[in-house]
Design an enzyme around this catalytic site. Structure first.
Site, PDB file in Angstrom:
ATOM      1  N   GLU A 100      92.980  48.523  51.537  1.00  0.00           N
ATOM      2  CA  GLU A 100      93.693  49.792  51.609  1.00  0.00           C
ATOM      3  C   GLU A 100      94.800  49.806  50.557  1.00  0.00           C
ATOM      4  O   GLU A 100      95.751  49.030  50.630  1.00  0.00           O
ATOM      5  CB  GLU A 100      94.297  49.966  53.011  1.00  0.00           C
ATOM      6  CG  GLU A 100      95.171  51.194  53.172  1.00  0.00           C
ATOM      7  CD  GLU A 100      95.878  51.221  54.523  1.00  0.00           C
ATOM      8  OE1 GLU A 100      96.979  51.804  54.581  1.00  0.00           O
ATOM      9  OE2 GLU A 100      95.345  50.671  55.499  1.00  0.00           O
ATOM     10  N   LYS A 151      94.694  54.217  64.028  1.00  0.00           N
ATOM     11  CA  LYS A 151      95.631  53.177  63.620  1.00  0.00           C
ATOM     12  C   LYS A 151      96.780  53.139  64.628  1.00  0.00           C
ATOM     13  O   LYS A 151      97.551  54.099  64.728  1.00  0.00           O
ATOM     14  CB  LYS A 151      96.141  53.496  62.215  1.00  0.00           C
ATOM     15  CG  LYS A 151      97.232  52.568  61.698  1.00  0.00           C
ATOM     16  CD  LYS A 151      97.661  53.033  60.311  1.00  0.00           C
ATOM     17  CE  LYS A 151      98.801  52.208  59.761  1.00  0.00           C
ATOM     18  NZ  LYS A 151      99.191  52.635  58.404  1.00  0.00           N
TER      19      LYS A 151
END
Length: 223
Positions: free
Chosen positions: A43, A139
């Site tokens: 990421e 998340k």
């Protein structure tokens, strides 16, 4: 893109390296070191100057369904706050998108392009809204606010929700997060702190190896 297969691959790999740096070149090197260390889901946060260029550069080398092992990695964008940035990241080649919070329009933008999005959630209300928007993995952020048992608590009324804790996941508590039901974990400063402090990027590879091994053991050990 086959979104379902990509999501399955992210869950199978289970480890996401969350990378922040002062330059595009630095974050690319961080990503390369993390991949060499065995973390294949990367990421790149949009707080990095030149983040889109870094994603483009990495995507010229790596792809989630590459048949060449050395070119196999999943490259995504993080810290995406709104739909304009989400679309820019997707056009740059991001294969998934991560947000620190739940922005419905960002989710809809990613859904339009069939790109997995992992928005940050904290409350049951946010989780329910994310489910209604079609989010597959949420998340749990910041993970340091919670004990790993928080996942079991949330899954009581919302068993269909999938959580990826990020922030606060360490080698010492990895097993607890996995045992609690995390489908994946995000690791950021825990992975890169030494490299940022000393400039020794190879330390990321060494840390990545430790985290991959810890995750493997957590997945295969009895709860």
């Amino acid at each position: 893109m086959n979104k379902l297969k990509l999501l399955q691959k992210i869950e199978e790999l289970g480890m996401v390296a969350v990378l922040r740096a002062n330059t595009s070149d630095d974050v690319v090197e961080m990503a390369e070191q993390a991949i060499e260390g065995g973390i294949r889901v990367i990421e790149i946060t949009m707080t990095v100057p030149g983040a889109l260029q870094a994603i483009e550069k990495l995507r010229r080398v790596y792809h989630w369904d590459s048949s060449e092992p050395e070119r196999f990695a999943i490259i995504g964008a993080g810290t995406v706050l709104e739909p304009v940035t989400a679309r820019a990241a997707i056009m740059a080649g991001a294969e998934f998108v991560v947000s620190p919070s739940l922005n419905p329009e960002t989710v809809r933008m990613c859904n339009l392009y069939r790109i997995p999005i992992m928005p940050g959630v904290v409350t049951p209300a946010e989780i329910q809204e994310a489910l209604e928007l079609g989010v597959d993995i949420m998340k749990l952020f910041p993970g340091s606010m919670f004990a790993p048992s928080m996942i079991k608590t949330l899954k009581g009324p919302l068993p269909q929700a999938n959580f990826m804790p990020t922030g606060g996941v360490s080698l010492s508590n990895m097993k607890e997060w996995v045992a609690a039901g995390a489908v994946a974990v995000g690791v950021g400063s825990e992975l890169t702190a030494d490299a940022v402090r000393t400039g020794n990027m190879e330390s990321i590879r060494e840390q990545a190896q430790k985290y991959v091994e810890a995750y493997r053991k957590a997945k295969t050990s009895p709860a």
